[in-house]
Design a protein around this motif. Sequence first.
Motif, PDB file in Angstrom:
ATOM      1  N   ALA A 109       0.847  -1.196   0.000  1.00  0.00           N
ATOM      2  CA  ALA A 109       0.000   0.000   0.000  1.00  0.00           C
ATOM      3  C   ALA A 109       0.884   1.248   0.000  1.00  0.00           C
ATOM      4  N   PRO A 110       0.445   2.299  -0.691  1.00  0.00           N
ATOM      5  CA  PRO A 110       1.248   3.525  -0.756  1.00  0.00           C
ATOM      6  C   PRO A 110       1.603   4.107   0.612  1.00  0.00           C
ATOM      7  N   ASP A 111       0.688   4.027   1.576  1.00  0.00           N
ATOM      8  CA  ASP A 111       1.007   4.582   2.888  1.00  0.00           C
ATOM      9  C   ASP A 111       2.019   3.722   3.643  1.00  0.00           C
ATOM     10  N   ILE A 112       2.058   2.433   3.370  1.00  0.00           N
ATOM     11  CA  ILE A 112       3.091   1.576   3.963  1.00  0.00           C
ATOM     12  C   ILE A 112       4.434   1.908   3.332  1.00  0.00           C
ATOM     13  N   VAL A 113       4.456   2.088   2.008  1.00  0.00           N
ATOM     14  CA  VAL A 113       5.692   2.479   1.313  1.00  0.00           C
ATOM     15  C   VAL A 113       6.190   3.810   1.851  1.00  0.00           C
ATOM     16  N   ALA A 114       5.278   4.775   2.044  1.00  0.00           N
ATOM     17  CA  ALA A 114       5.670   6.086   2.584  1.00  0.00           C
ATOM     18  C   ALA A 114       6.257   5.932   3.980  1.00  0.00           C
ATOM     19  N   ALA A 115       5.664   5.072   4.800  1.00  0.00           N
ATOM     20  CA  ALA A 115       6.190   4.845   6.150  1.00  0.00           C
ATOM     21  C   ALA A 115       7.579   4.220   6.105  1.00  0.00           C
ATOM     22  N   ILE A 116       7.820   3.342   5.143  1.00  0.00           N
ATOM     23  CA  ILE A 116       9.158   2.752   4.989  1.00  0.00           C
ATOM     24  C   ILE A 116      10.149   3.833   4.569  1.00  0.00           C
ATOM     25  N   LEU A 117       9.779   4.634   3.578  1.00  0.00           N
ATOM     26  CA  LEU A 117      10.687   5.659   3.072  1.00  0.00           C
ATOM     27  C   LEU A 117      10.951   6.756   4.101  1.00  0.00           C
ATOM     28  N   ASP A 118       9.937   7.093   4.907  1.00  0.00           N
ATOM     29  CA  ASP A 118      10.108   8.107   5.952  1.00  0.00           C
ATOM     30  C   ASP A 118      10.720   7.526   7.216  1.00  0.00           C
ATOM     31  N   ASP A 119      10.920   6.224   7.231  1.00  0.00           N
ATOM     32  CA  ASP A 119      11.450   5.484   8.380  1.00  0.00           C
ATOM     33  C   ASP A 119      10.584   5.709   9.623  1.00  0.00           C
ATOM     34  N   THR A 120       9.265   5.664   9.431  1.00  0.00           N
ATOM     35  CA  THR A 120       8.338   5.824  10.546  1.00  0.00           C
ATOM     36  C   THR A 120       7.606   4.524  10.869  1.00  0.00           C
ATOM     37  N   LEU A 121       7.906   3.475  10.124  1.00  0.00           N
ATOM     38  CA  LEU A 121       7.319   2.168  10.419  1.00  0.00           C
ATOM     39  C   LEU A 121       8.008   1.646  11.679  1.00  0.00           C
ATOM     40  N   LEU A 122       7.247   1.094  12.597  1.00  0.00           N
ATOM     41  CA  LEU A 122       7.820   0.658  13.863  1.00  0.00           C
ATOM     42  C   LEU A 122       8.910  -0.396  13.659  1.00  0.00           C
ATOM     43  N   ASN A 123       9.884  -0.396  14.546  1.00  0.00           N
ATOM     44  CA  ASN A 123      11.049  -1.268  14.401  1.00  0.00           C
ATOM     45  C   ASN A 123      10.727  -2.753  14.515  1.00  0.00           C
ATOM     46  N   ASN A 124       9.582  -3.119  15.142  1.00  0.00           N
ATOM     47  CA  ASN A 124       9.275  -4.552  15.246  1.00  0.00           C
ATOM     48  C   ASN A 124       8.817  -5.133  13.925  1.00  0.00           C
ATOM     49  N   ILE A 125       8.530  -4.307  12.937  1.00  0.00           N
ATOM     50  CA  ILE A 125       8.128  -4.821  11.626  1.00  0.00           C
ATOM     51  C   ILE A 125       9.396  -5.188  10.872  1.00  0.00           C
ATOM     52  N   ILE A 126       9.476  -6.437  10.474  1.00  0.00           N
ATOM     53  CA  ILE A 126      10.665  -6.906   9.759  1.00  0.00           C
ATOM     54  C   ILE A 126      10.303  -7.196   8.303  1.00  0.00           C
ATOM     55  N   LEU A 127      11.318  -7.354   7.507  1.00  0.00           N
ATOM     56  CA  LEU A 127      11.140  -7.603   6.083  1.00  0.00           C
ATOM     57  C   LEU A 127      10.235  -8.799   5.834  1.00  0.00           C
ATOM     58  N   PHE A 128      10.388  -9.841   6.617  1.00  0.00           N
ATOM     59  CA  PHE A 128       9.574 -11.052   6.467  1.00  0.00           C
ATOM     60  C   PHE A 128       8.086 -10.725   6.565  1.00  0.00           C
ATOM     61  N   ASP A 129       7.707  -9.832   7.521  1.00  0.00           N
ATOM     62  CA  ASP A 129       6.297  -9.475   7.712  1.00  0.00           C
ATOM     63  C   ASP A 129       5.701  -8.833   6.463  1.00  0.00           C
ATOM     64  N   LEU A 130       6.510  -8.118   5.718  1.00  0.00           N
ATOM     65  CA  LEU A 130       6.020  -7.368   4.565  1.00  0.00           C
ATOM     66  C   LEU A 130       6.176  -8.103   3.239  1.00  0.00           C
ATOM     67  N   ALA A 131       7.241  -8.894   3.108  1.00  0.00           N
ATOM     68  CA  ALA A 131       7.608  -9.421   1.798  1.00  0.00           C
ATOM     69  C   ALA A 131       7.105 -10.829   1.505  1.00  0.00           C
ATOM     70  N   VAL A 132       6.804 -11.603   2.517  1.00  0.00           N
ATOM     71  CA  VAL A 132       6.383 -12.980   2.273  1.00  0.00           C
ATOM     72  C   VAL A 132       4.876 -13.022   2.087  1.00  0.00           C
ATOM     73  N   ASP A 133       4.474 -13.349   0.860  1.00  0.00           N
ATOM     74  CA  ASP A 133       3.078 -13.500   0.497  1.00  0.00           C
ATOM     75  C   ASP A 133       2.201 -12.353   1.018  1.00  0.00           C
ATOM     76  N   PRO A 134       2.494 -11.112   0.605  1.00  0.00           N
ATOM     77  CA  PRO A 134       1.684  -9.990   1.095  1.00  0.00           C
ATOM     78  C   PRO A 134       0.253 -10.077   0.573  1.00  0.00           C
ATOM     79  N   PRO A 135      -0.721  -9.718   1.415  1.00  0.00           N
ATOM     80  CA  PRO A 135      -2.111  -9.723   0.954  1.00  0.00           C
ATOM     81  C   PRO A 135      -2.292  -8.745  -0.210  1.00  0.00           C
ATOM     82  N   VAL A 136      -3.224  -9.038  -1.084  1.00  0.00           N
ATOM     83  CA  VAL A 136      -3.494  -8.179  -2.232  1.00  0.00           C
ATOM     84  C   VAL A 136      -4.160  -6.880  -1.785  1.00  0.00           C
ATOM     85  N   LEU A 137      -5.095  -6.982  -0.847  1.00  0.00           N
ATOM     86  CA  LEU A 137      -5.823  -5.799  -0.380  1.00  0.00           C
ATOM     87  C   LEU A 137      -4.979  -5.011   0.615  1.00  0.00           C
TER      88      LEU A 137
END
Length: 147
Positions: free
Chosen positions: A105-133
């Motif tokens: 989602a664009p707002d998740i991408v923005a949070a990654i780029l702004d480095d405002t996504l919480l530190n407990n979120i790891i690459l695995f949570d986002l990259a492995v079989d992400p939901p379509v919605l």
Amino acid sequence: MSDIRIHKTGASDIIASSDGKLTLSVPIQIKRRSGRKLVTLPNGETAKVCFRDTTATPLQLALARGHHWLALLESGEIKSLKEIATREGVDNSYVSRMVNLTTLAPDIVAAILDDTLLNNIILFDLAVDPPVLWEEQWMRIKSALST
């Protein structure tokens, strides 16, 4: 524009033109300190440093790789994810996970780029079989935060 207020302080000049526009002139100095440029304001204060020029986080690098590899696929320069993996010397599944990041989602991408996504979120949570919605992507992130 009636809610904009201009207060003249210090040595700045406000010049009105014949068409009703205002020009604000603020004397600043740009100095180099340790290879960085600092803006010194008229009152001697140094403006806040923008942290956008810092080293990219692992999530930001992964997102950039995913978009770069997807662009290679879409342009026809590379024919498959397997070809990218061979060329980069990485596992096929790694390439697939990085390309999966391009569907976030664009707002998740923005949070990654702004480095405002919480530190407990790891690459695995986002990259492995992400939901379509996109809403489900946020639900997965919230779920990861609660564990």
